[in-house]
Write a protein that holds these residues in place. Structure first.
Motif, short mmCIF file in Angstrom:
data_model
loop_
_atom_site.label_atom_id
_atom_site.label_comp_id
_atom_site.label_asym_id
_atom_site.label_seq_id
_atom_site.Cartn_x
_atom_site.Cartn_y
_atom_site.Cartn_z
N VAL A 35 0.84 -1.20 0.00
CA VAL A 35 0.00 0.00 0.00
C VAL A 35 0.88 1.25 0.00
CG1 VAL A 35 -1.73 1.32 1.30
CG2 VAL A 35 -1.94 -1.15 1.12
N ARG A 36 1.94 1.20 0.79
CA ARG A 36 2.84 2.35 0.83
C ARG A 36 3.45 2.61 -0.55
NH1 ARG A 36 8.30 3.05 4.48
NH2 ARG A 36 8.35 5.31 4.37
N ASP A 37 3.91 1.54 -1.20
CA ASP A 37 4.52 1.69 -2.52
C ASP A 37 3.48 2.15 -3.55
OD1 ASP A 37 6.70 0.82 -1.21
OD2 ASP A 37 7.01 -1.01 -2.35
N ALA A 38 2.26 1.67 -3.41
CA ALA A 38 1.18 2.10 -4.31
C ALA A 38 0.95 3.60 -4.15
CB ALA A 38 -0.10 1.33 -4.03
N ASP A 39 1.02 4.08 -2.91
CA ASP A 39 0.84 5.51 -2.66
C ASP A 39 1.91 6.33 -3.37
OD1 ASP A 39 -0.68 7.52 -0.88
OD2 ASP A 39 1.41 8.00 -0.50
N ARG A 40 3.11 5.81 -3.32
CA ARG A 40 4.24 6.48 -3.99
C ARG A 40 4.00 6.53 -5.50
NH1 ARG A 40 9.81 7.23 -3.22
NH2 ARG A 40 9.95 9.20 -4.32
N ILE A 41 3.58 5.40 -6.05
CA ILE A 41 3.32 5.31 -7.49
C ILE A 41 2.19 6.27 -7.89
CG2 ILE A 41 2.25 3.78 -9.21
CD1 ILE A 41 5.20 3.24 -8.96
N ILE A 42 1.14 6.32 -7.07
CA ILE A 42 0.02 7.21 -7.36
C ILE A 42 0.50 8.66 -7.40
CG2 ILE A 42 -2.13 8.16 -6.39
CD1 ILE A 42 -2.82 5.25 -5.54
N GLY A 43 1.38 9.00 -6.46
CA GLY A 43 1.96 10.34 -6.45
C GLY A 43 2.69 10.65 -7.75
N LEU A 44 3.46 9.67 -8.23
CA LEU A 44 4.22 9.85 -9.47
C LEU A 44 3.29 9.94 -10.68
CD1 LEU A 44 7.16 7.35 -8.84
CD2 LEU A 44 7.26 9.84 -8.77
N LEU A 45 2.23 9.13 -10.67
CA LEU A 45 1.27 9.14 -11.78
C LEU A 45 0.53 10.46 -11.85
CD1 LEU A 45 -0.25 5.52 -11.54
CD2 LEU A 45 1.29 6.38 -13.32
N ALA A 48 1.59 13.25 -11.08
CA ALA A 48 2.47 14.30 -11.60
C ALA A 48 2.64 14.22 -13.11
CB ALA A 48 3.83 14.21 -10.91
N LYS A 49 2.16 13.12 -13.71
CA LYS A 49 2.33 12.95 -15.16
C LYS A 49 1.09 13.46 -15.89
CE LYS A 49 5.86 9.56 -15.43
NZ LYS A 49 6.90 10.58 -15.64
N GLU A 50 1.32 14.43 -16.76
CA GLU A 50 0.19 15.02 -17.46
C GLU A 50 -0.49 14.03 -18.41
OE1 GLU A 50 0.71 18.71 -19.61
OE2 GLU A 50 1.55 19.58 -17.77
N GLU A 51 0.32 13.14 -18.99
CA GLU A 51 -0.22 12.22 -20.00
C GLU A 51 -1.20 11.22 -19.39
OE1 GLU A 51 3.20 12.29 -19.34
OE2 GLU A 51 3.44 14.01 -20.67
N ILE A 52 -1.02 10.91 -18.10
CA ILE A 52 -1.90 9.94 -17.45
C ILE A 52 -3.20 10.63 -17.07
CG2 ILE A 52 -2.17 8.35 -15.48
CD1 ILE A 52 -0.05 7.39 -17.40
N LYS A 53 -4.27 10.29 -17.78
CA LYS A 53 -5.54 10.98 -17.56
C LYS A 53 -6.31 10.37 -16.40
CE LYS A 53 -4.76 13.48 -21.19
NZ LYS A 53 -3.76 14.52 -20.86
N SER A 54 -6.14 9.06 -16.18
CA SER A 54 -6.85 8.46 -15.05
C SER A 54 -6.11 7.22 -14.56
CB SER A 54 -8.27 8.08 -15.45
OG SER A 54 -8.26 6.89 -16.22
N TYR A 55 -6.28 6.93 -13.30
CA TYR A 55 -5.70 5.70 -12.76
C TYR A 55 -6.71 5.05 -11.82
CZ TYR A 55 -4.86 8.53 -8.61
OH TYR A 55 -5.03 9.35 -7.53
N LYS A 56 -6.65 3.71 -11.78
CA LYS A 56 -7.58 2.97 -10.92
C LYS A 56 -6.75 1.98 -10.10
CE LYS A 56 -11.61 4.48 -12.55
NZ LYS A 56 -12.11 4.00 -13.85
N LEU A 57 -7.35 1.58 -9.00
CA LEU A 57 -6.68 0.68 -8.07
C LEU A 57 -7.22 -0.74 -8.24
CD1 LEU A 57 -4.68 1.11 -5.67
CD2 LEU A 57 -6.69 1.09 -4.20
N LEU A 58 -6.31 -1.71 -8.28
CA LEU A 58 -6.73 -3.10 -8.31
C LEU A 58 -6.17 -3.78 -7.05
CD1 LEU A 58 -7.21 -5.48 -11.16
CD2 LEU A 58 -5.68 -6.27 -9.37
#
Lengths: 273, 173
Positions: A150-160, A162-172
């Motif tokens: 979960v901690r690493d996912a939080d980090r990844i979400i933070g990075l995503l 910050a990326k303009e190209e990524i319009k949406s992200y979902k959690l699995l």
């Protein structure tokens, strides 16, 4: 035609990125969509194994980038489903063999021919992650109900974010043990969703069928009786925009363990007396 | 023996209605630990900085209300793309107007001292506790005013110091 490029990522290793990729890809192809999967984990490729395609790989993504073959030649067709293709990673090279720009170019070319381009991202947040994300506009963040994941996912979400190209992200949420969540020995789906404040695309129950299906090189979505297979098929439906209700594994587990516990206590009491 | 059966049955029934026993569930421990660690990850605030922020908030809010400082909770919560700082403090007692005014006045005077070094005509007791001037200045002061009978380490400026001394001398006269 312009398909969707979805990167499947997690930060932490071993949470089921590649399994998720193989299963979502197979499920989408089963639903009639044209799907290509790109393994970007150079040097540590595994997606071919999960699909049972390891003996069919002739060219890899590095051969495409270094112009030893055409992009089309490097696409390996799935054994069962002609809608499904794999662009394999090179096993003998490292992360520097393909750049962000090159990956983006490949994604752009592929999305003209396919409905879905699924990018399997390596673990970590270094260049391999940056490369995998480069061509994508959507992301699926795979996590398990464990603190480190979960901690690493939080980090990844933070990075995503910050990326303009990524319009949406979902959690699995993968490897979910509803019985342990019900007995409060493990974080529940509500806990994880609240902590990460991300939208869920699916919950995959812990399922021994994953191991046996991996042994055979056959994604678990092809097994009609597998709980994980059912959950992955639902995820594919949601990706295609269909509103499928979440399976309440917890309620099922709650009821069944309560009944089991009650009867086992009852039986033990009987034996003592 | 029969008592055991009854308590067990009682717990069973409680369990059936979703009421867990008093023991702390391990998942609650996990959730709480995660919250703390994510707060640090998301904000780049070290535990020392968080402690400092906490202390400063307590100092600030203590002017207006009397609160349970130990029970102060500070959390960062992510709501979509927005991050919110959630502060929860149990209020012990509301301060009355006089107390609040006194606290504000004391602070304003302390601020005035640090802002205006030259023109200072206040005759009240000067509160140097909140003045945060450079240490170097203090050292200079110490060297120059060896005969000064005021060993105040937080003296904000030379001018004020001398002015105050003059006033004290006047009062003595």
């Amino acid at each position: 035609m312009s398909g969707r490029v979805i990167v499947i990522t997690s930060g932490k290793g071993g949470v089921g990125k590649t399994t998720t990729n193989a299963n979502i890809g197979t499920a989408l192809a089963r639903a009639g969509k044209k799907v290509v999967m790109i393994d970007t984990d150079l040097g540590l490729r595994n997606l071919d194994l999960l699909l049972g395609l390891e003996n069919r790989i002739v060219y890899t993504i590095v051969d495409v980038v270094e112009e030893r073959c055409k992009l089309k030649q490097a696409l390996v067709k799935d054994k069962r489903n002609p809608n499904l293709c794999l662009l394999a990673a090179a096993q003998t090279r490292d992360k520097t063999a393909v750049s962000e720009e090159q990956l983006k170019e490949i994604c752009d070319k592929l999305k003209e021919k396919f409905d879905f381009v699924l990018v399997d991202c390596p673990a970590g947040i270094e260049q391999g992650f940056q490369n995998a994300v480069a061509g994508a506009t959507e992301a699926i963040v795979v996590t398990t109900p464990e603190m480190s994941a979960v901690r690493d996912a939080d980090r990844i979400i933070g990075l995503l974010e910050a990326k303009e190209e990524i319009k949406s992200y979902k959690l699995l949420l993968n490897r979910y043990r509803a019985n342990m969540a019900a007995s409060k020995d493990m974080m529940s789906k509500e806990d994880v969703v609240e902590i990460l404040s991300a939208k869920l695309i699916g919950i995959i129950p812990e399922d021994t069928g994953i191991i046996t299906s991996t042994n055979k090189g056959e994604p678990v979505v092809n097994d009609e009786n597998s709980p994980a297979g059912r959950a992955y098929r639902n995820v594919a439906e949601r990706i295609m925009g269909n509103d499928v209700p979440f399976i309440d594994f917890e309620e099922e587990a709650k009821v069944s363990t309560k009944i089991k516990k009650f009867f086992s206590k009852f039986l033990n009491k009987g034996k003592e007396n | 023996m029969s008592e055991n059966i009854f308590t067990e049955l009682y717990n069973k029934i409680l369990g059936l209605f979703g009421q867990s026993a008093q023991k702390e569930d391990s998942k609650d421990v996990a959730v709480n630990r995660l919250r703390v660690v994510l707060m640090q990850d998301r904000t780049n605030l070290t535990p020392e900085l968080l402690q400092r922020m906490r202390k400063e908030l307590i100092d600030l809010l203590s002017k207006y209300v009397e609160m349970d400082k130990e029970a102060l909770e500070l959390n960062f919560e992510q709501e979509g793309e927005q991050m919110a700082l959630m502060l929860s403090i149990p209020v012990v007692r509301a301060k009355d107007e006089e107390e609040i005014e006194a606290a504000i006045k004391a602070e304003e005077e302390a601020k005035k001292l640090t802002e205006t070094d030259d023109e200072d005509d206040s005759e009240d007791d000067l509160d140097f506790e909140n003045a945060d001037d450079d240490d170097s200045e203090d050292e200079d002061l110490d060297v120059e005013d060896d005969d000064s009978d005021e060993p105040d380490e937080d003296e904000p400026s030379e001018d004020i110091n001398s002015e105050q001394e003059e006033k004290e001398e006047e009062e003595e006269e």
